[in-house]
Scaffold this active site. Sequence first.
Site, short mmCIF file in Angstrom:
data_model
loop_
_atom_site.label_atom_id
_atom_site.label_comp_id
_atom_site.label_asym_id
_atom_site.label_seq_id
_atom_site.Cartn_x
_atom_site.Cartn_y
_atom_site.Cartn_z
N GLU A 42 -10.34 12.94 -30.63
CA GLU A 42 -10.56 12.56 -29.23
C GLU A 42 -9.74 11.30 -29.01
O GLU A 42 -10.12 10.22 -29.47
CB GLU A 42 -12.04 12.25 -28.98
CG GLU A 42 -12.98 13.42 -29.18
CD GLU A 42 -13.00 14.36 -28.00
OE1 GLU A 42 -12.26 14.14 -27.03
OE2 GLU A 42 -13.75 15.34 -28.07
N GLU A 69 -1.44 4.03 -21.84
CA GLU A 69 -2.84 3.63 -21.68
C GLU A 69 -2.96 2.11 -21.83
O GLU A 69 -2.56 1.56 -22.85
CB GLU A 69 -3.67 4.33 -22.76
CG GLU A 69 -5.14 4.09 -22.62
CD GLU A 69 -5.93 4.84 -23.68
OE1 GLU A 69 -5.57 4.76 -24.86
OE2 GLU A 69 -6.91 5.51 -23.31
N CYS A 125 -11.79 5.98 -21.71
CA CYS A 125 -10.66 6.89 -21.91
C CYS A 125 -10.47 7.83 -20.73
O CYS A 125 -9.41 8.41 -20.57
CB CYS A 125 -10.85 7.66 -23.21
SG CYS A 125 -12.48 8.39 -23.31
N ALA A 151 -15.08 5.81 -35.06
CA ALA A 151 -15.36 5.62 -33.62
C ALA A 151 -14.69 4.34 -33.10
O ALA A 151 -14.43 3.41 -33.86
CB ALA A 151 -16.86 5.55 -33.41
N LYS A 189 -17.85 5.50 -39.48
CA LYS A 189 -17.29 4.13 -39.42
C LYS A 189 -17.09 3.74 -37.97
O LYS A 189 -16.14 4.19 -37.31
CB LYS A 189 -15.95 4.05 -40.15
CG LYS A 189 -15.55 2.58 -40.36
CD LYS A 189 -14.09 2.37 -40.60
CE LYS A 189 -13.30 2.18 -39.35
NZ LYS A 189 -13.66 1.01 -38.50
#
Length: 494
Positions: free
Chosen positions: A248, A382, A282, A147, A173
Amino acid sequence: MALLGQFIDGEHVAGGGAPLDVVNPADGSVVATLTEATPEDVDRAVAAAARALPAWAGATPGERAAALFALAERMEARAEEYAQVETAQAGKPIKLTREFDVPGSIDNVRFFAGAARVLTGMAQAEYDGTHTSSIRREPVGVVGSIAPWNYPLQMAMWKILPAVAAGNTIVLKPAELTPLTSLMVAEDAAAAGIPAGVINVLTGPGRVVGEALVSHPDVAMVSFTGSTPVGRRVMELATGTVKRVHLELGGKAPFVVFDDADLEAAANGAVAGALINTGQDCTAATRAYVQRPHLEAFVEQVAALMDTVRLGDPTDPTTDQGPLISLRQRDTVHGYVQRAAAAGAKVVRGGEVPAGPLAAGSYYPPTLVVGASQDAEIVQQELFGPVLVVLPFDTDGEGIALANDTPYGLAASAWTTNTFRAQRAAREIAAGCVWINDHIPIVSEMPHGGFKASGFGKDMSVYSFEEYTNIKHVSSDITGEVRKDWHRTIFGDR
Ligand code: NAD
């Protein structure tokens, strides 16, 4: 119970690695000192998860649901503590953690507690007249999850809940910058009666602990949320043992304002959608495409609203925007803005690192950029910061084409009062979520996941069970015949 860094087989334990300071990005103070996991700790956690698997997979859906409802109760009782710890480790404004991260996470727990009992397969039927077919939906096994730091608690819940509701066990984790609330969840899950080994948490660097987890032969599936480059690496590592992969990844959400939109609503939505979580979201609105007649007024209204955003101490309930996660992240964001300005874009608001009392933290002001070109890095990549770029478009088709013109496809919004335009945008924008006249809200019942370089697979909702279950076809002969009709294709005649 003191947090030590690892939660393995129902207990907090120290890892075998180096000490790790969890730092408050608002002022650089140390919130907690843990120890990092080593690859041997990964082995121990995976072994614990593998031992716990048969009993947890064999528990009734009702038993799993009851344990998850008990977890929700425990989290609710500690909601304020969760909010404070999340704010301290991630620098999120306390009003965001109190009103969004923590209640949203508890709602996720209750959703999956209920959903655990309604996992279905296809109905039984005799499709060929001679066999009864049925579908079993079975857990995949030990899930290794990784994550990011932007929504530490919510990301932990999105990973843990569908996995364990469906009867899997998990080794999670969290990001090494923000492990504390994940460790609290593991502790509360154990106290709520979820058996030892079902939920394990490892703290440590991605290159060491993450890679050992993804490559582990006893991990059946990897679920990763994080950046696209690391997602590629995770996918590569998972090929060695042919693991199921759920990714993701990053986003660069467009925000398309048509010329019939309610401009005030769009300006409000753009500022909230771009600055939520200091832009480290995100799905944050990052590129506003505005149909030319609205352009000037939109930029003016957004700039005026950005001036009202209160930057400051995240523990103050009146603070709107806290710091970025780290000084490194602040410098990355600032670098993008500086390079855009050097290339000819205009920075209408923000764009400067604050001096004075905020200089000790990793603060960056709300920033509005116009005049960048569509192929500029600030439009294509991003940033993960509080930066909104505004660009014009003329025809509807051009607006939608520009919205689709990045490698990403996680989320988008369209602003219009015309239902035909709304439907067209919903259909033609390539993203896992298209909001109409809003940007950001999520609900436990609905899926979250990307298209294109934003990854594949879904978090939340019953769709997430597609990732966390194996579908098995069971076919039972109902004729009782010793020699079946189809055998003649191999021997004998009719
Ligand atoms: P990141 O990719 O740097 O790190 C994510 C996690 O991967 C961390 O736990 C990290 O330790 C681990 N990691 C790093 N290198 C690894 C490796 N080689 N092998 C295995 N694990 C490794 O991302 P971040 O900076 O923590 O988070 C921000 C990113 O997450 C952004 O790109 C954002 O868009 C993305 N994100 C996506 C979603 C979504 O749902 N699509 C949600 C939140 C965040």
